[in-house]
Motif scaffolding. Structure first.
Motif, PDB file in Angstrom:
ATOM      1  N   SER A 131     -11.142   2.122  -2.985  1.00  0.00           N
ATOM      2  CA  SER A 131     -12.300   1.292  -2.681  1.00  0.00           C
ATOM      3  C   SER A 131     -12.953   0.793  -3.958  1.00  0.00           C
ATOM      4  O   SER A 131     -13.084   1.537  -4.923  1.00  0.00           O
ATOM      5  N   SER A 154     -15.887   4.922   6.861  1.00  0.00           N
ATOM      6  CA  SER A 154     -15.190   3.864   7.588  1.00  0.00           C
ATOM      7  C   SER A 154     -13.992   3.341   6.814  1.00  0.00           C
ATOM      8  O   SER A 154     -14.109   3.033   5.625  1.00  0.00           O
ATOM      9  N   PRO A 155     -12.843   3.199   7.471  1.00  0.00           N
ATOM     10  CA  PRO A 155     -11.680   2.600   6.796  1.00  0.00           C
ATOM     11  C   PRO A 155     -11.982   1.200   6.268  1.00  0.00           C
ATOM     12  O   PRO A 155     -11.339   0.758   5.301  1.00  0.00           O
ATOM     13  N   GLN A 156     -12.958   0.533   6.854  1.00  0.00           N
ATOM     14  CA  GLN A 156     -13.280  -0.826   6.434  1.00  0.00           C
ATOM     15  C   GLN A 156     -13.891  -0.867   5.039  1.00  0.00           C
ATOM     16  O   GLN A 156     -13.952  -1.938   4.435  1.00  0.00           O
ATOM     17  N   HIS A 157     -14.319   0.267   4.526  1.00  0.00           N
ATOM     18  CA  HIS A 157     -14.897   0.311   3.183  1.00  0.00           C
ATOM     19  C   HIS A 157     -13.837   0.462   2.102  1.00  0.00           C
ATOM     20  O   HIS A 157     -14.188   0.560   0.924  1.00  0.00           O
ATOM     21  N   TYR A 158     -12.595   0.511   2.502  1.00  0.00           N
ATOM     22  CA  TYR A 158     -11.515   0.709   1.548  1.00  0.00           C
ATOM     23  C   TYR A 158     -10.658  -0.543   1.484  1.00  0.00           C
ATOM     24  O   TYR A 158     -10.368  -1.160   2.508  1.00  0.00           O
ATOM     25  N   ASP A 159     -10.238  -0.900   0.282  1.00  0.00           N
ATOM     26  CA  ASP A 159      -9.582  -2.177   0.053  1.00  0.00           C
ATOM     27  C   ASP A 159      -8.063  -2.101   0.021  1.00  0.00           C
ATOM     28  O   ASP A 159      -7.392  -3.080   0.338  1.00  0.00           O
ATOM     29  N   TRP A 199      -4.409   0.480   0.620  1.00  0.00           N
ATOM     30  CA  TRP A 199      -3.879   1.643   1.311  1.00  0.00           C
ATOM     31  C   TRP A 199      -2.459   1.936   0.865  1.00  0.00           C
ATOM     32  O   TRP A 199      -1.678   1.021   0.571  1.00  0.00           O
TER      33      TRP A 199
END
Length: 122
Positions: free
Chosen positions: A97, A105-110, A112
């Motif tokens: 991130s 939240s997975p949405q906070h990570y850019d 994977w």
């Protein structure tokens, strides 16, 4: 191009331990996290660590059993998992991130990784 490569997964008996590694290449990031996903389930937050390593945060079910750490000289993040339970069986993903303090939240990570399978037998 950013790449995250996990390793260290495998099959272990209940009560055993595993250490996952995540090697990062490319641009620097602020924080790193681990998530997991069991078959038929949503991706679940496990733990995260800030860039300096000075702040860590864990999901309640992992507190006291899992430890996240990082070695910035090696661009590697680790997840030490002890006292493993069959319910810990999942694919474990490393994530990066640009936020200083990403939440769960997975949405906070850019970015994977591709994931590594952890299977805990009873």
């Amino acid at each position: 191009q950013v790449q995250l490569v996990e390793s260290g997964g495998g099959l272990v008996q209940a009560g055993g331990s595993l250490r996952l590694s995540c090697a990062a290449s490319g641009r620097a990031f602020y924080a790193m996290g681990w998530f997991r996903q069991a078959p038929g389930a949503e991706r679940e937050f496990v733990a995260r660590i800030t860039w300096s390593g000075g702040s860590t945060y864990y999901a309640d079910s992992m507190k006291g059993r899992f430890t996240i750490s990082r070695d910035n000289a090696k661009n590697t993040v680790y997840l030490q998992m002890n006292s493993l339970k069959p319910e810990d069986t999942a694919v474990y993903y490393c994530a990066a991130s640009r936020r200083a303090f990403p939440d769960t939240s997975p949405q906070h990570y850019d970015y994977w990784g591709q994931g590594t399978q952890v299977t805990v037998s009873s």
